[in-house]
Design a protein around this motif. Structure first.
Motif, PDB file in Angstrom:
ATOM      1  N   MET A   1      -8.632 -19.656  33.626  1.00 37.27           N
ATOM      2  CA  MET A   1      -8.191 -18.069  33.297  1.00 37.27           C
ATOM      3  C   MET A   1      -9.038 -17.771  32.197  1.00 37.27           C
ATOM      4  N   ASN A   2      -9.619 -16.462  32.116  1.00 40.12           N
ATOM      5  CA  ASN A   2     -10.303 -15.949  31.065  1.00 40.12           C
ATOM      6  C   ASN A   2      -9.103 -15.234  30.184  1.00 40.12           C
ATOM      7  N   ILE A   3      -8.984 -15.858  29.011  1.00 41.04           N
ATOM      8  CA  ILE A   3      -7.861 -15.573  28.083  1.00 41.04           C
ATOM      9  C   ILE A   3      -8.605 -14.736  26.668  1.00 41.04           C
ATOM     10  N   LEU A   4      -7.966 -14.087  26.191  1.00 37.35           N
ATOM     11  CA  LEU A   4      -8.023 -13.204  24.898  1.00 37.35           C
ATOM     12  C   LEU A   4      -7.227 -13.233  24.005  1.00 37.35           C
ATOM     13  N   HIS A   5      -7.500 -14.042  22.882  1.00 35.10           N
ATOM     14  CA  HIS A   5      -6.426 -14.046  21.819  1.00 35.10           C
ATOM     15  C   HIS A   5      -6.803 -13.015  20.704  1.00 35.10           C
ATOM     16  N   VAL A   6      -5.938 -12.216  20.272  1.00 40.82           N
ATOM     17  CA  VAL A   6      -6.343 -11.017  19.224  1.00 40.82           C
ATOM     18  C   VAL A   6      -5.148 -11.475  17.980  1.00 40.82           C
ATOM     19  N   VAL A   7      -5.912 -11.780  16.939  1.00 36.46           N
ATOM     20  CA  VAL A   7      -5.127 -11.975  15.517  1.00 36.46           C
ATOM     21  C   VAL A   7      -6.037 -11.482  14.574  1.00 36.46           C
ATOM     22  N   ASN A   8      -5.302 -11.065  13.568  1.00 37.63           N
ATOM     23  CA  ASN A   8      -5.911 -10.449  12.472  1.00 37.63           C
ATOM     24  C   ASN A   8      -6.531 -11.511  11.476  1.00 37.63           C
ATOM     25  N   TYR A  66     -15.736 -12.472  14.906  1.00 41.22           N
ATOM     26  CA  TYR A  66     -15.223 -12.047  13.608  1.00 41.22           C
ATOM     27  C   TYR A  66     -15.638 -10.773  13.024  1.00 41.22           C
ATOM     28  N   PHE A  67     -14.898  -9.713  13.471  1.00 47.12           N
ATOM     29  CA  PHE A  67     -15.303  -8.241  13.332  1.00 47.12           C
ATOM     30  C   PHE A  67     -15.165  -8.111  11.647  1.00 47.12           C
ATOM     31  N   LYS A  68     -16.330  -7.345  11.286  1.00 49.63           N
ATOM     32  CA  LYS A  68     -16.417  -7.070   9.808  1.00 49.63           C
ATOM     33  C   LYS A  68     -15.511  -6.046   9.466  1.00 49.63           C
ATOM     34  N   ASN A  69     -14.552  -6.312   8.514  1.00 47.19           N
ATOM     35  CA  ASN A  69     -13.715  -5.303   7.977  1.00 47.19           C
ATOM     36  C   ASN A  69     -14.283  -4.557   6.934  1.00 47.19           C
ATOM     37  N   LEU A  70     -14.356  -3.279   6.943  1.00 52.69           N
ATOM     38  CA  LEU A  70     -14.966  -2.580   5.901  1.00 52.69           C
ATOM     39  C   LEU A  70     -14.780  -2.696   4.425  1.00 52.69           C
ATOM     40  N   SER A  71     -13.527  -3.174   4.409  1.00 48.91           N
ATOM     41  CA  SER A  71     -13.289  -3.727   2.882  1.00 48.91           C
ATOM     42  C   SER A  71     -12.398  -4.843   2.952  1.00 48.91           C
ATOM     43  N   ASN A  72     -12.829  -5.980   2.216  1.00 48.87           N
ATOM     44  CA  ASN A  72     -11.714  -7.087   2.165  1.00 48.87           C
ATOM     45  C   ASN A  72     -10.722  -6.845   1.407  1.00 48.87           C
ATOM     46  N   ILE A  80      -4.288  -4.009   5.390  1.00 44.53           N
ATOM     47  CA  ILE A  80      -4.919  -2.936   6.564  1.00 44.53           C
ATOM     48  C   ILE A  80      -6.252  -3.321   6.928  1.00 44.53           C
ATOM     49  N   ASP A  81      -6.303  -3.645   8.279  1.00 39.10           N
ATOM     50  CA  ASP A  81      -7.640  -4.173   8.796  1.00 39.10           C
ATOM     51  C   ASP A  81      -8.331  -2.750   9.289  1.00 39.10           C
ATOM     52  N   THR A  82      -9.670  -3.044   9.038  1.00 44.01           N
ATOM     53  CA  THR A  82     -10.948  -2.070   9.309  1.00 44.01           C
ATOM     54  C   THR A  82     -11.899  -2.508   9.985  1.00 44.01           C
ATOM     55  N   PRO A  83     -11.790  -3.173  11.148  1.00 43.14           N
ATOM     56  CA  PRO A  83     -12.758  -3.848  12.071  1.00 43.14           C
ATOM     57  C   PRO A  83     -13.730  -2.954  12.783  1.00 43.14           C
ATOM     58  N   ILE A  84     -14.506  -2.463  12.089  1.00 46.47           N
ATOM     59  CA  ILE A  84     -15.600  -1.175  12.658  1.00 46.47           C
ATOM     60  C   ILE A  84     -15.777  -1.390  14.015  1.00 46.47           C
ATOM     61  N   SER A  85     -16.220  -2.505  14.399  1.00 41.49           N
ATOM     62  CA  SER A  85     -17.192  -2.480  15.594  1.00 41.49           C
ATOM     63  C   SER A  85     -16.053  -3.293  16.844  1.00 41.49           C
ATOM     64  N   LEU A  86     -14.906  -3.093  16.544  1.00 43.75           N
ATOM     65  CA  LEU A  86     -14.020  -3.783  17.661  1.00 43.75           C
ATOM     66  C   LEU A  86     -13.872  -2.741  18.748  1.00 43.75           C
ATOM     67  N   ILE A  87     -13.488  -1.535  18.346  1.00 40.35           N
ATOM     68  CA  ILE A  87     -13.517  -0.718  19.730  1.00 40.35           C
ATOM     69  C   ILE A  87     -14.625  -0.608  20.625  1.00 40.35           C
ATOM     70  N   GLY A  88     -15.569  -0.485  20.090  1.00 44.67           N
ATOM     71  CA  GLY A  88     -17.007  -0.560  21.115  1.00 44.67           C
ATOM     72  C   GLY A  88     -17.034  -1.877  21.876  1.00 44.67           C
ATOM     73  N   HIS A  89     -16.674  -2.929  21.424  1.00 43.27           N
ATOM     74  CA  HIS A  89     -16.580  -4.488  21.991  1.00 43.27           C
ATOM     75  C   HIS A  89     -15.469  -4.283  23.123  1.00 43.27           C
ATOM     76  N   LEU A  90     -14.372  -3.822  22.680  1.00 43.85           N
ATOM     77  CA  LEU A  90     -13.195  -3.734  23.718  1.00 43.85           C
ATOM     78  C   LEU A  90     -13.607  -3.062  25.016  1.00 43.85           C
ATOM     79  N   LYS A  91     -14.082  -1.739  24.722  1.00 45.96           N
ATOM     80  CA  LYS A  91     -14.519  -0.923  25.729  1.00 45.96           C
ATOM     81  C   LYS A  91     -15.324  -1.737  26.862  1.00 45.96           C
ATOM     82  N   LYS A  92     -16.308  -2.258  26.397  1.00 39.62           N
ATOM     83  CA  LYS A  92     -17.268  -2.821  26.947  1.00 39.62           C
ATOM     84  C   LYS A  92     -16.690  -4.242  27.739  1.00 39.62           C
TER      85      LYS A  92
END
Length: 388
Positions: A1-8, A66-72, A80-92
């Motif tokens: 299986m191709n498995i994705l885990h999502v955790v902050n 490890y998507f970069k949060n705008l502010s640690n 509050i997570d701000t992973p700026i490049s996550l959405i583009g990666h999910l779309k793709k």
């Protein structure tokens, strides 16, 4: 299986608590079983993690992004997570996966993953890790989150994982269909506890005398863990030959704990080793006489399982969901009350035979039920049913 885990949070940020360890252990076991495993997480920890690059880092065979949060600071203070490049990666890439496993649900990674999983008809499971209901701190914000996103994330999951029967009831209160709920406990890697360090190493490092008793707390130094109760109860112990080790990273409550210690003049009797992992952690568990988790709320106690693997007795408050099978079997339980907790501690300090019985029972129970190999096989079966 191709498995994705999502955790902050993810390894190596184990100081963030049991969710990190659980996600890591499950993913690691799945790699060992031959699955292709990815993790989408952030680069936040108590301090921002220093990574050569944020993408496609190999962690024991797990492909971790490890998507970069705008502010640690925003992440650590406001969660509050701000992973700026996550959405583009999910779309793709979301269609690269057969199944998605979301850990907890009140974070922005879960919002984005839910949106694109539903849009692309990718099945996902949700494991709340004790955070099903909106309680204990920021209740109003959690209720607002649930109205905007949380209920949809819960209800659209193909399956949700409850750690205990108590958590199953919490899912039901949130309107989740009963047929979607699977009870899946946590576990430990038992092989890591088949060869334990020699006794005395932790005591030697932290100037605890060989004949002194040692009580250990192992977890985040956070208000929810009840360390103020533990200090007040420890102050009532009628035994001068005992020390307390509070092991873990500070999550905003260390100053309160130290203030209580100063009030009760316990500075010489309480040890703060910080975060311990690997052999250092096992040395502490080997040398302890009693493991205590005095939580205001706790869905499960992975560090308690580790203590059981070292044949140590537990003391838990009844706010811990597993207290029903701990009580008088592998340890003692009490109300969230300083007198009751002090009495439990003194009972075990004064009864070595009972400690040994609880320790043996605990080790046997770990071997029978709470090992990651068995848990992962159960999860794999649930994944398969979701896909087909």
């Amino acid at each position: 299986m191709n498995i994705l885990h999502v955790v902050n949070y993810f390894a190596p940020c184990f100081s963030a608590g049991g969710v990190v360890n659980a996600a890591y252990q499950i993913a690691k076991k799945q790699v060992e079983e031959g699955h292709n495993v990815c993790v989408y997480t952030t680069d936040s920890c108590q301090e921002r993690m220093k990574l050569e690059h944020n993408y496609n880092v190999d962690v024991d065979g797990i492909k971790v992004f490890y998507f970069k949060n705008l502010s640690n600071d925003v992440k650590t203070k406001l969660t509050i997570d701000t992973p700026i490049s996550l959405i583009g990666h999910l779309k793709k890439h979301i269609n690269d996966f057969d199944i998605i496993h979301i850990h907890e649900h009140r974070h922005s990674l879960a919002i984005a993953t839910h949106r694109y999983a539903k849009k692309n008809e990718i099945p996902y499971v949700l494991q709340a890790h004790g955070s099903v209901l909106p309680f204990f701190q920021k209740e109003k914000l959690k209720e607002i989150f649930d109205k905007l996103w949380g209920f949809d994330i819960l209800h659209d999951a193909d399956k949700v994982f409850a750690l205990t029967e108590v958590e199953k009831e919490q899912y039901l209160k949130m309107g989740v269909d009963e047929e979607k709920i699977e009870i899946v406990p946590l576990g430990i890697n038992l092989e890591e506890y088949n060869s334990l360090p020699d006794s005395g190493k932790f005591k030697s490092k932290y100037n605890v005398k060989e004949d002194e008793k040692l009580i250990v707390f192992l977890g985040r130094i956070h208000e929810i863990k009840g360390l103020d109760l533990l200090i007040k109860s420890f102050n009532k112990i009628q035994n001068d030959n005992v020390k307390l080790a509070i092991i873990g990273g500070d999550y905003g409550f260390l100053d309160d704990v130290k203030s209580l210690m100063k009030e009760f003049e316990l500075e010489e009797k309480v040890i703060f080793p910080g975060v311990l992992i690997g052999e250092d952690k096992k040395e502490a568990l080997v040398d302890c006489d009693i493991f205590v988790m005095p939580s205001r709320y706790e869905s499960f106690t992975t560090s308690g399982l580790e203590a059981m693997a070292c044949s140590k007795p537990l003391i838990l408050t009844k706010n811990n969901h597993i207290h029903d099978w701990v009580k008088d079997n592998v340890g003692l339980t009490c109300e969230f009350d300083e007198e009751e907790l002090a009495n439990c501690i003194e009972t075990l300090l004064n009864n070595e035979e009972l400690c040994n019985t609880f320790g043996k029972n605990g080790r046997k129970l770990i071997e029978e039920k709470y090992v990651w190999e068995k848990v992962e096989k159960e999860i794999e079966g649930i994944y398969t049913r979701c896909i087909h």
